[in-house]
Design an enzyme around this catalytic site. Structure first.
Site, PDB file in Angstrom:
ATOM      1  N   ASN A   1       0.859  -1.182   0.000  1.00 49.90           N
ATOM      2  CA  ASN A   1       0.000   0.000   0.000  1.00 49.90           C
ATOM      3  C   ASN A   1       0.898   1.236   0.000  1.00 49.90           C
ATOM      4  OD1 ASN A   1       0.780   0.516   2.720  1.00 49.90           O
ATOM      5  ND2 ASN A   1      -0.951  -0.657   3.512  1.00 49.90           N
TER       6      ASN A   1
ATOM      7  N   LYS B   1       1.550   3.596   2.210  1.00 54.27           N
ATOM      8  CA  LYS B   1       2.397   3.764   3.400  1.00 54.27           C
ATOM      9  C   LYS B   1       3.586   2.805   3.347  1.00 54.27           C
ATOM     10  CE  LYS B   1       2.003   3.677   8.489  1.00 54.27           C
ATOM     11  NZ  LYS B   1       2.781   2.483   8.870  1.00 54.27           N
ATOM     12  N   GLU B   2       3.327   1.551   2.988  1.00 51.78           N
ATOM     13  CA  GLU B   2       4.409   0.555   2.908  1.00 51.78           C
ATOM     14  C   GLU B   2       5.417   0.914   1.825  1.00 51.78           C
ATOM     15  OE1 GLU B   2       1.569  -3.182   4.376  1.00 51.78           O
ATOM     16  OE2 GLU B   2       1.825  -2.734   2.247  1.00 51.78           O
TER      17      GLU B   2
ATOM     18  N   ASP C   1      -6.218  -8.140   2.167  1.00 51.39           N
ATOM     19  CA  ASP C   1      -6.224  -9.597   2.003  1.00 51.39           C
ATOM     20  C   ASP C   1      -7.077 -10.002   0.804  1.00 51.39           C
ATOM     21  OD1 ASP C   1      -4.703  -9.734   4.315  1.00 51.39           O
ATOM     22  OD2 ASP C   1      -6.419 -10.101   5.618  1.00 51.39           O
TER      23      ASP C   1
END
Length: 336
Positions: free
Chosen positions: A213, A215-216, A284
């Site tokens: 995502n 942020k990651e 997920d």
């Protein structure tokens, strides 16, 4: 090799695509855990400390972590197989029972006396979560356990169509395991799809589709950029692909939709307007749909659009729930 790998399929009709999901075997490698829910009511404050006393009405166990990816893959109609290491403790027994109760294979589970099974316990009074209690370790598995994990993963890859690395930074996956399993999968022509976390972010070299995502992505590459500037976003994705030697990247951008760079195509997919109830578990669902589409050699447009659609749909439900295949199919036929 299984027939799914023997020919290239591009954007088959939605009905056919959803039928093909039923023929897939999907291997999920990573941190599987137990989610425990304790529901009750608060009628008084404890005399021992200024905290509410929760009188328990009921308890429920659910599969958590990589277990929710298993449930999403199963909901799509594919066979979902977990490969992980858990404890020989009672929670480990409970986790095995949850898998068996849902018709999921325990063949890829390795039990270790040296490890505890991760439990995330939520105490809920009325509709309010009072506290969460985590029982877990995040230390890496031992060298012997890693050898067992790699051997089991290789054995299972031979009969599977796609591998999902589901990493929650709890220690099942390490640079060495990721590298050896990925190399083996690549030799077998089995694609690898990654849901990364921070610790091993830069360890997923040579994988097929990498799905962080926003942020990651920022934290993993230690970069800041304007996500609304297409040139800046593309430059960061280029850096990601080059750093990890990836075939493709799928970046989930929450309310901004998703961006995919795969098989020579770059596409930005807008988010669907949804009444958001709970974003838990959306990632997920996205990785499960994306992996099944990659296994069936679908185009970047279908991979990103269908997984983005599924991620939005599960956000309309409260709590972590797997995708409803029939609803996803209806919406896909209407909008894709």
């Amino acid at each position: 090799m299984n027939p799914v790998h023997d020919h290239t399929v591009l954007d088959m009709p939605i009905d056919e695509l959803f039928d093909q999901f039923n023929k897939l075997r999907v291997l999920i490698i990573g941190d599987v855990m137990l989610d425990s829910y304790v529901w009750g009511r608060v009628e008084r404050i404890s005399p021992e400390a200024p905290v509410p006393v929760v009188t328990v009405d009921r308890r429920e166990w659910r599969l958590g972590g990589a277990g929710n990816v298993l449930l999403n893959v199963q909901a799509l109609g594919a066979e979902a197989i977990i490969c992980s290491i858990i404890g020989t403790d009672k929670p480990g027994d409970q986790l095995e029972q949850e898998l068996c109760d849902r018709g999921l294979s325990c063949n890829g589970l390795i039990r270790s006396k040296a490890r505890i099974t991760t439990i995330k316990e939520r105490i809920i009074a009325g509709s309010q979560q009072v506290v969460r209690v985590d029982t877990e370790t995040d230390r890496y598995i031992t060298a012997d356990e890693r050898t067992q994990l790699i051997a089991k993963a290789k054995e299972l890859i031979l009969t599977c169509h796609v591998v999902i690395f589901e990493d929650y930074d709890k220690g099942v996956l390490s640079k060495e395991a990721i590298g050896e399993i990925t190399d083996f999968a690549n030799q077998q022509g089995v694609p690898t799809v990654v849901d990364p976390k921070k610790r091993n972010f830069l360890s997923y070299q040579n994988t097929t589709l990498f799905k962080p995502n926003l942020k990651e992505l920022r934290e993993g590459l230690k970069v800041d950029f304007d996500v609304d500037n297409p040139a800046e976003l593309q430059a960061v994705v280029d850096e990601l692909k080059q750093t990890l030697n990836l075939k493709g990247a799928l970046i989930t951008l929450s309310e901004r939709g998703a961006f995919i760079d795969y098989n020579g195509e770059q596409l930005k997919i807008p988010a669907h307007i949804r009444k958001i109830a709970d974003v838990s578990g959306a990632g997920d669902t996205v990785i499960s749909i994306a992996a099944c589409c990659v296994a069936l050699k679908q185009s970047p447009h279908i991979i990103a659009s269908l997984s983005n659609l599924g991620g939005g749909l599960v956000c309309e439900s409260v709590g972590v729930v797997p995708i409803d295949k029939a609803q996803l199919k209806r919406e896909a036929k209407a909008s894709l």
